[in-house]
Design a protein around this motif. Structure first.
Motif, PDB file in Angstrom:
ATOM      1  N   ILE A  92       0.814  -1.220   0.000  1.00 54.19           N
ATOM      2  CA  ILE A  92       0.000   0.000   0.000  1.00 54.19           C
ATOM      3  C   ILE A  92       0.846   1.267   0.000  1.00 54.19           C
ATOM      4  CG2 ILE A  92      -1.936  -1.152   1.160  1.00 54.19           C
ATOM      5  CD1 ILE A  92      -1.123   0.509   3.704  1.00 54.19           C
ATOM      6  N   ASN A  93       2.161   1.138  -0.150  1.00 58.73           N
ATOM      7  CA  ASN A  93       3.002   2.332  -0.217  1.00 58.73           C
ATOM      8  C   ASN A  93       2.535   3.243  -1.351  1.00 58.73           C
ATOM      9  OD1 ASN A  93       5.533   3.734  -1.550  1.00 58.73           O
ATOM     10  ND2 ASN A  93       6.004   3.449   0.603  1.00 58.73           N
ATOM     11  N   HIS A  94       2.234   4.488  -1.022  1.00 59.02           N
ATOM     12  CA  HIS A  94       1.609   5.371  -2.010  1.00 59.02           C
ATOM     13  C   HIS A  94       2.539   5.699  -3.174  1.00 59.02           C
ATOM     14  CE1 HIS A  94       3.748   8.387   0.419  1.00 59.02           C
ATOM     15  NE2 HIS A  94       3.654   9.203  -0.610  1.00 59.02           N
ATOM     16  N   HIS A  95       3.848   5.803  -2.909  1.00 59.38           N
ATOM     17  CA  HIS A  95       4.797   6.063  -3.999  1.00 59.38           C
ATOM     18  C   HIS A  95       4.750   4.924  -5.019  1.00 59.38           C
ATOM     19  CE1 HIS A  95       6.717   9.665  -2.536  1.00 59.38           C
ATOM     20  NE2 HIS A  95       6.999   9.108  -1.379  1.00 59.38           N
ATOM     21  N   THR A  96       4.803   3.688  -4.504  1.00 60.68           N
ATOM     22  CA  THR A  96       4.826   2.518  -5.386  1.00 60.68           C
ATOM     23  C   THR A  96       3.543   2.413  -6.185  1.00 60.68           C
ATOM     24  OG1 THR A  96       6.230   1.361  -3.790  1.00 60.68           O
ATOM     25  CG2 THR A  96       5.159   0.022  -5.470  1.00 60.68           C
ATOM     26  N   LEU A  97       2.400   2.568  -5.510  1.00 55.48           N
ATOM     27  CA  LEU A  97       1.109   2.461  -6.203  1.00 55.48           C
ATOM     28  C   LEU A  97       0.988   3.517  -7.305  1.00 55.48           C
ATOM     29  CD1 LEU A  97      -1.635   1.782  -3.497  1.00 55.48           C
ATOM     30  CD2 LEU A  97      -1.027   0.341  -5.434  1.00 55.48           C
TER      31      LEU A  97
ATOM     32  N   ILE B 199      -3.923   8.719 -10.327  1.00 57.06           N
ATOM     33  CA  ILE B 199      -4.353   8.748  -8.930  1.00 57.06           C
ATOM     34  C   ILE B 199      -5.693   8.037  -8.757  1.00 57.06           C
ATOM     35  CG2 ILE B 199      -5.589  10.960  -8.993  1.00 57.06           C
ATOM     36  CD1 ILE B 199      -4.253  11.583  -6.263  1.00 57.06           C
ATOM     37  N   SER B 200      -6.528   8.019  -9.795  1.00 52.28           N
ATOM     38  CA  SER B 200      -7.843   7.377  -9.670  1.00 52.28           C
ATOM     39  C   SER B 200      -7.707   5.873  -9.476  1.00 52.28           C
ATOM     40  CB  SER B 200      -8.706   7.683 -10.901  1.00 52.28           C
ATOM     41  OG  SER B 200      -8.119   7.161 -12.072  1.00 52.28           O
ATOM     42  N   HIS B 201      -6.764   5.233 -10.182  1.00 55.31           N
ATOM     43  CA  HIS B 201      -6.560   3.792 -10.014  1.00 55.31           C
ATOM     44  C   HIS B 201      -6.008   3.481  -8.620  1.00 55.31           C
ATOM     45  CE1 HIS B 201      -7.054   3.569 -14.387  1.00 55.31           C
ATOM     46  NE2 HIS B 201      -7.278   2.289 -14.212  1.00 55.31           N
ATOM     47  N   ALA B 202      -5.086   4.306  -8.141  1.00 52.16           N
ATOM     48  CA  ALA B 202      -4.555   4.101  -6.794  1.00 52.16           C
ATOM     49  C   ALA B 202      -5.661   4.269  -5.755  1.00 52.16           C
ATOM     50  CB  ALA B 202      -3.410   5.069  -6.529  1.00 52.16           C
ATOM     51  N   ARG B 203      -6.520   5.275  -5.950  1.00 51.01           N
ATOM     52  CA  ARG B 203      -7.650   5.459  -5.032  1.00 51.01           C
ATOM     53  C   ARG B 203      -8.551   4.230  -5.013  1.00 51.01           C
ATOM     54  NH1 ARG B 203      -9.146  11.420  -7.263  1.00 51.01           N
ATOM     55  NH2 ARG B 203      -8.073  12.717  -5.710  1.00 51.01           N
TER      56      ARG B 203
END
Length: 294
Positions: free
Chosen positions: A105-110, A118-122
């Motif tokens: 779930i690391n935001h940098h990696t995602l 950003i929509s896919h990560a969300r």
């Protein structure tokens, strides 16, 4: 295979039970596929015949980068996290599985994996929120995505980081994230009074963190100097005033570099601040302040 690749790339094994959970077909069909079709693609590890990984991390990286579109990748992330969730619920506290979860779930990696979408990560975070909504790490990473991702919502970021802080109030990483958010709000809002208030809160928190963790943590120095730099860049337009503030900031960043001489991010920030200070001596109106990366 993509689910297996995500775990393998991070250095973690998969079990037969994991593989069945990743699959949309029956457990018999899943295991048959694992044992026959993937026989030369995976290797069994340990003493038993239950744990396995792809033959090499390079293969895992290749599958993730070149063999799947972002929608397939999103689906794989959701499946892996959904399989992890029940085990993490049963066994609280540090473990290899929890370390895998934090890496996933690391935001940098995602954000990078989804090609800065950003929509896919969300979608990944939202899909597993019912499993992890009591975990501070989940809210920290989701909030940090909103702060740093293009198109992020700073109001949502504040909500998420506040939730992380309510669960784990003394965590320095969460405090760093909150400080970074306040600085971001100070340079993004269009009302100087509000911007000044955000900066005041950020400076107050940053000074506290510099005293408590600053000797060990170069990141808070970077947040403090970068946040002040962008505030000066946006709001201070009188040259003499800007010169004085940049001069003071130059001393701060130079001291930070001496404290953490091997930190490359501080070096980059110091170079940008020095260039901005030198550029004040030029009358060229096309010169803009250099950028400092996140």
């Amino acid at each position: 295979c993509l689910c297996v690749a995500l775990n393998t790339e991070l250095g973690y094994t998969n079990s037969k039970q994991d593989f069945i959970g990743f699959s949309k077909v029956s457990h018999v069909e899943s295991l048959t596929y694992l044992i026959t079709t993937l026989a030369g693609t995976i290797i069994w590890v340990g003493n038993g015949t239950d744990k396995f990984i792809l033959r090499h991390r390079i293969l895992a990286d290749y599958i993730i980068k070149y063999c799947a579109d972002v929608d397939m990748l999103k689906d794989a992330y959701i499946r892996v996290l959904s399989i992890l969730a029940p085990e993490l619920k049963r066994n609280s506290g540090p473990s290899r599985k929890f370390s895998l979860y934090k890496s996933l779930i690391n935001h940098h990696t995602l954000y990078y994996r989804f090609k800065n979408s950003i929509s896919h990560a969300r979608d990944v975070y939202d899909s597993v929120s019912t499993f992890f909504n009591t975990d501070s790490q989940y809210w920290l990473q989701y909030g940090s995505l909103e702060v740093e991702g293009e198109g992020g919502d700073l109001s949502l970021a504040e909500n998420y980081i506040d939730q992380a802080a309510s669960i784990n109030p003394n965590n320095p990483h969460i405090q760093n994230a909150k400080c970074n958010l306040y600085y971001k709000q100070s340079s993004y809002c269009n009302d100087y009074i509000f911007a000044l208030e955000y900066k005041r809160k950020a400076d107050e928190l940053a000074r506290e963190l510099l005293l408590t963790v600053g000797k060990e943590d170069p990141h808070i120095h970077h947040i403090y100097c970068r946040g002040n730099y962008y505030f000066i860049s946006k709001w201070i337009k009188i040259r003499s005033e800007k010169k004085d503030k940049l001069k003071a900031l130059k001393k701060l960043i130079d001291d930070a570099v001496k404290t953490h001489p091997r930190d490359k991010k501080l070096d980059i920030a110091a170079q940008a601040i020095n260039r901005s200070y030198i550029q004040l001596g030029s009358d060229d109106p096309t010169l803009s302040d250099p950028q400092i990366p996140e």
